[in-house]
Design a protein around this motif. Structure first.
Motif, PDB file in Angstrom:
ATOM      1  N   VAL A  65       1.015  -0.985  -0.243  1.00 26.65           N
ATOM      2  CA  VAL A  65       0.039   0.124  -0.071  1.00 26.65           C
ATOM      3  C   VAL A  65       0.849   1.175   0.124  1.00 26.65           C
ATOM      4  O   VAL A  65       0.661   2.181  -0.761  1.00 26.65           O
ATOM      5  CB  VAL A  65      -0.826   0.127   1.207  1.00 26.65           C
ATOM      6  N   GLN A  66       2.029   1.321   0.828  1.00 28.18           N
ATOM      7  CA  GLN A  66       2.844   2.474   0.718  1.00 28.18           C
ATOM      8  C   GLN A  66       3.341   2.380  -0.451  1.00 28.18           C
ATOM      9  O   GLN A  66       3.519   3.732  -1.010  1.00 28.18           O
ATOM     10  CB  GLN A  66       3.900   2.197   1.888  1.00 28.18           C
ATOM     11  N   ILE A  70       2.930   6.105  -3.016  1.00 29.53           N
ATOM     12  CA  ILE A  70       3.838   6.940  -3.329  1.00 29.53           C
ATOM     13  C   ILE A  70       3.946   6.955  -4.971  1.00 29.53           C
ATOM     14  O   ILE A  70       3.996   7.903  -5.493  1.00 29.53           O
ATOM     15  CB  ILE A  70       5.221   6.549  -2.897  1.00 29.53           C
ATOM     16  N   ALA A  71       3.721   5.737  -5.408  1.00 34.16           N
ATOM     17  CA  ALA A  71       3.684   5.732  -7.019  1.00 34.16           C
ATOM     18  C   ALA A  71       2.717   6.614  -7.576  1.00 34.16           C
ATOM     19  O   ALA A  71       2.856   6.874  -8.648  1.00 34.16           O
ATOM     20  CB  ALA A  71       3.725   4.159  -7.243  1.00 34.16           C
ATOM     21  N   GLU A  72       1.417   6.547  -6.669  1.00 35.86           N
ATOM     22  CA  GLU A  72       0.594   7.480  -7.455  1.00 35.86           C
ATOM     23  C   GLU A  72       0.699   8.797  -7.390  1.00 35.86           C
ATOM     24  O   GLU A  72       0.374   9.708  -8.410  1.00 35.86           O
ATOM     25  CB  GLU A  72      -0.830   7.072  -6.412  1.00 35.86           C
ATOM     26  N   LEU A  79       3.871  14.558  -6.384  1.00 35.93           N
ATOM     27  CA  LEU A  79       4.857  14.467  -5.255  1.00 35.93           C
ATOM     28  C   LEU A  79       5.892  15.372  -5.635  1.00 35.93           C
ATOM     29  O   LEU A  79       6.483  16.027  -4.675  1.00 35.93           O
ATOM     30  CB  LEU A  79       5.564  12.817  -5.596  1.00 35.93           C
ATOM     31  N   ARG A  80       6.403  15.862  -6.920  1.00 36.00           N
ATOM     32  CA  ARG A  80       7.257  16.906  -7.206  1.00 36.00           C
ATOM     33  C   ARG A  80       6.715  18.184  -6.454  1.00 36.00           C
ATOM     34  O   ARG A  80       7.418  18.761  -5.727  1.00 36.00           O
ATOM     35  CB  ARG A  80       7.180  17.063  -8.475  1.00 36.00           C
ATOM     36  N   GLY A 140       8.441   0.014   1.517  1.00 35.55           N
ATOM     37  CA  GLY A 140       7.591   0.302   0.496  1.00 35.55           C
ATOM     38  C   GLY A 140       7.704   1.624  -0.154  1.00 35.55           C
ATOM     39  O   GLY A 140       7.502   1.970  -1.254  1.00 35.55           O
ATOM     40  N   THR A 141       7.992   2.610   0.777  1.00 35.01           N
ATOM     41  CA  THR A 141       8.527   3.923   0.227  1.00 35.01           C
ATOM     42  C   THR A 141       9.617   3.922  -0.802  1.00 35.01           C
ATOM     43  O   THR A 141       9.582   4.729  -1.918  1.00 35.01           O
ATOM     44  CB  THR A 141       8.856   4.909   1.281  1.00 35.01           C
ATOM     45  N   MET A 142      10.784   3.275  -0.360  1.00 35.27           N
ATOM     46  CA  MET A 142      11.888   3.131  -1.421  1.00 35.27           C
ATOM     47  C   MET A 142      11.264   2.729  -2.755  1.00 35.27           C
ATOM     48  O   MET A 142      11.710   3.297  -3.799  1.00 35.27           O
ATOM     49  CB  MET A 142      12.987   2.433  -0.839  1.00 35.27           C
ATOM     50  N   LEU A 143      10.507   1.538  -2.784  1.00 39.00           N
ATOM     51  CA  LEU A 143      10.079   0.940  -4.103  1.00 39.00           C
ATOM     52  C   LEU A 143       9.099   2.076  -4.727  1.00 39.00           C
ATOM     53  O   LEU A 143       9.404   1.835  -5.835  1.00 39.00           O
ATOM     54  CB  LEU A 143       9.404  -0.569  -3.573  1.00 39.00           C
TER      55      LEU A 143
END
Length: 235
Positions: A65-66, A70-72, A79-80, A140-143
């Motif tokens: 989920v994390q 982040i990917a979303e 995110l930028r 999860g954040t790293m990925l």
């Protein structure tokens, strides 16, 4: 570094809205709970089975989920904007992780409850579960930072779900291939070892080694996450 709880709360509310709209991701949280109810009705009581479910929760909720959250953000190019906002690294990572942490704790609780897992020392197990969740959220954040879309995140996180959900089954491979002995130091294996000792009557002092190893993984994962995040800020 000071954290602005107002900014963290704003990020939390935004993530909750995004998460509730994405049924493909949000439905994942029910898998461990359903399996917990299934195993509970079967009367399965082994530590390995209970922590197969808990480690699966970490992989499918904390990490998956994390990673997707982040990917979303990256897929929507938001995110930028967060990175360039007045919010600090701690604000952003804390806010992006809080929802996942809350969901992970809730799912672990209901999964363990339905599976009828009753630890001999609930304080030690709770502390170990909370500490372990930090590692998976950081992972999860790293990925997620390496993923370009939610679809890509769903693929890249699959090895994590497979490896960290296997639990004690990994030790069967290690017995055949001693060169892989290093995998016994993975946080999911250490959590199982810790829980096994607790069931045998061990106190906090008896599981300090397991706590230290899990903490080491958490510190390493958090440091790497911060480094990668800050690198993305200047890309």
């Amino acid at each position: 570094m000071m954290i602005s709880w107002k900014r963290v709360n704003a990020i939390l509310q935004k993530d909750f809205k995004d998460f509730s709209r994405n049924l493909a991701v949000s439905s994942v949280i029910f898998v461990p709970i359903i399996l917990g109810a299934f195993y509970g009705r079967m009367g399965v009581e082994s530590i390995e089975t209970h922590f197969l479910l808990i480690n699966m929760t970490f992989a499918m909720v904390a990490a998956f989920v994390q990673c997707c959250l982040i990917a979303e953000e990256k897929e929507k190019n938001t995110l930028r904007g967060l990175m360039l906002s007045p919010a600090s690294t701690a604000d952003i990572l804390g806010g992006k992780s809080l929802l996942t942490f809350i969901m992970t704790m809730v799912v672990v609780f209901f999964t363990a409850f339905l599976a009828e897992y009753k630890p001999a020392n609930i304080a030690i197990i709770t502390l170990a579960v909370i500490l372990s969740s930090f590692f998976y959220i950081a992972l999860g954040t790293m990925l997620g930072l390496y993923s370009k879309s939610v679809l890509e995140a769903s693929v890249i996180v699959m090895p994590v779900i497979i490896v960290f959900s296997l639990g004690s089954f990994i030790t069967l491979v290690v017995e055949k291939y001693p060169i892989l002995q290093v995998v016994t130091y993975l946080p999911n294996i250490q959590l199982i070892d810790l829980a096994t000792k607790v069931e045998a009557g061990a106190g906090f002092g008896d599981v300090l080694v397991e706590f230290a190893i899990i903490l080491g993984w958490v510190i390493a994962a958090v440091i790497l996450t911060v480094i990668i995040f800050r690198k993305r800020m200047v890309d």
